[in-house]
Design an enzyme around this catalytic site. Sequence first.
Site, PDB file in Angstrom:
ATOM      1  N   ASN A   1      -9.795  -1.202  -1.959  1.00  0.00           N
ATOM      2  CA  ASN A   1      -8.641  -1.158  -1.832  1.00  0.00           C
ATOM      3  C   ASN A   1      -7.770  -1.587  -3.088  1.00  0.00           C
ATOM      4  OD1 ASN A   1      -5.583  -1.102  -1.044  1.00  0.00           O
ATOM      5  ND2 ASN A   1      -6.141  -2.180   0.956  1.00  0.00           N
TER       6      ASN A   1
ATOM      7  N   CYS B   1       0.937  -1.200   0.124  1.00  0.00           N
ATOM      8  CA  CYS B   1       0.020  -0.014  -0.244  1.00  0.00           C
ATOM      9  C   CYS B   1       1.166   1.315  -0.061  1.00  0.00           C
ATOM     10  CB  CYS B   1      -0.953  -0.062   1.198  1.00  0.00           C
ATOM     11  SG  CYS B   1      -2.061  -1.170   1.261  1.00  0.00           S
TER      12      CYS B   1
ATOM     13  N   HIS C   1      -4.230   6.594   1.748  1.00  0.00           N
ATOM     14  CA  HIS C   1      -4.478   5.264   1.073  1.00  0.00           C
ATOM     15  C   HIS C   1      -5.785   4.842   1.314  1.00  0.00           C
ATOM     16  CE1 HIS C   1      -4.063   1.394  -0.211  1.00  0.00           C
ATOM     17  NE2 HIS C   1      -4.222   1.073   0.905  1.00  0.00           N
TER      18      HIS C   1
END
Length: 331
Positions: free
Chosen positions: A288, A113, A258
């Site tokens: 995500n 990430c 994020h």
Amino acid sequence: MKKSRILGVGRYLPEKIVTNFDLEKMMDTTDEWIRQRTGIEQRRFAAEGEGAALMGARAGEEAIKNAGLKKEDIDFIIFATLSPDYNFPGSGVFVQDLLGIEPIGALDVRNQCTGFIYSLSIADQFIKTGMYKHILVIGSEVHSTGNEFTTRGRDVAVLFGDGAGAVVVGESEDEKRGILSTHLHSQGKYAKELWVEAPASILHPRLTQEMMDQGRHYPKMNGKNVYKHAVTRMPEVIMEAVNANGYKISDIDLLVPHQANMRINEYVAGTLGIAPEKVVHNIQKYGNTTAATIPLCFYDAIEDGRLKPGTLVCVAAFGAGFTWASALLRW
Ligand code: ACO
């Protein structure tokens, strides 16, 4: 020293939309559970053959066009992903080939990430030293072929989506605009809190039928512990970026966090006193998308008019490793 700036942004999203209701048909989950806990409503899934490299190359082409450049102007590629097309070689070389820009270098970054921010930081150093003029930085992920779409895998499977975002980083013509600083961190003692164990070269053999039956080739996450660390590290690393440049938190025009969980980002913004309208979200639409998330958020914020020349934007991420990172940019 030279200052680097993001000159253009591009994206690629697979066509197939998978809603929470679609997932209800595959496992014991509900739209309500997913929406309440994470904010996710739908995500995209890649079609067969639509790999991380292909999607990254398409996003890259758009970023190059939006930067007002030609493919031949790119002199280095940095490719961030946790889902490369193959175990090796990395996906960067496939992008180089798809774009037909031989024989420039291609570097793969494996920081999940935070991969895009780590990559941006590398690009920034190369531009500042004058080693390269125009670097294509790509974040691209295909999660849909790697998760377990059953009740056993539901805690992870519902969270992720496929997609790619890209930017071109080059020298800034205006010394006030550009990447102001980047801040990178890791804590490997938590590596196994969010990981895919197999296949693994440390295991003899790397993969067995028994391991597959146990689902050890699927991502595993200790969600509560990841959440706990994320809500601590994200504010910390945002403040690190703000302080490093002598700004106050109220100076930030736009926060691009994020997108692992809408609740994490609401908590982080609330803790720091950042108004909701200054925070970019795309998790509702895409889930995500890991290394692709931040450039995909840039794309949306440019389209909705919140990201324009002069905007002070802070990007921050936390994820597997654990790794966390931030950057402050004057757009
Ligand atoms: N649908 C329905 N129920 C579910 C699902 C699902 N998809 N998944 C889990 N559950 C159940 C669990 O089995 C559990 O049931 P039980 O109480 O009967 O045991 C219950 O829901 C609660 O599960 P928890 O895992 O405790 O749920 P939690 O409230 O922690 O939320 C979540 C889970 C959303 C994943 C949260 O922990 C989170 O966001 N963690 C952080 C994620 C993150 O930041 N990841 C980093 C980035 S990703 C990367 O780096 C690759």
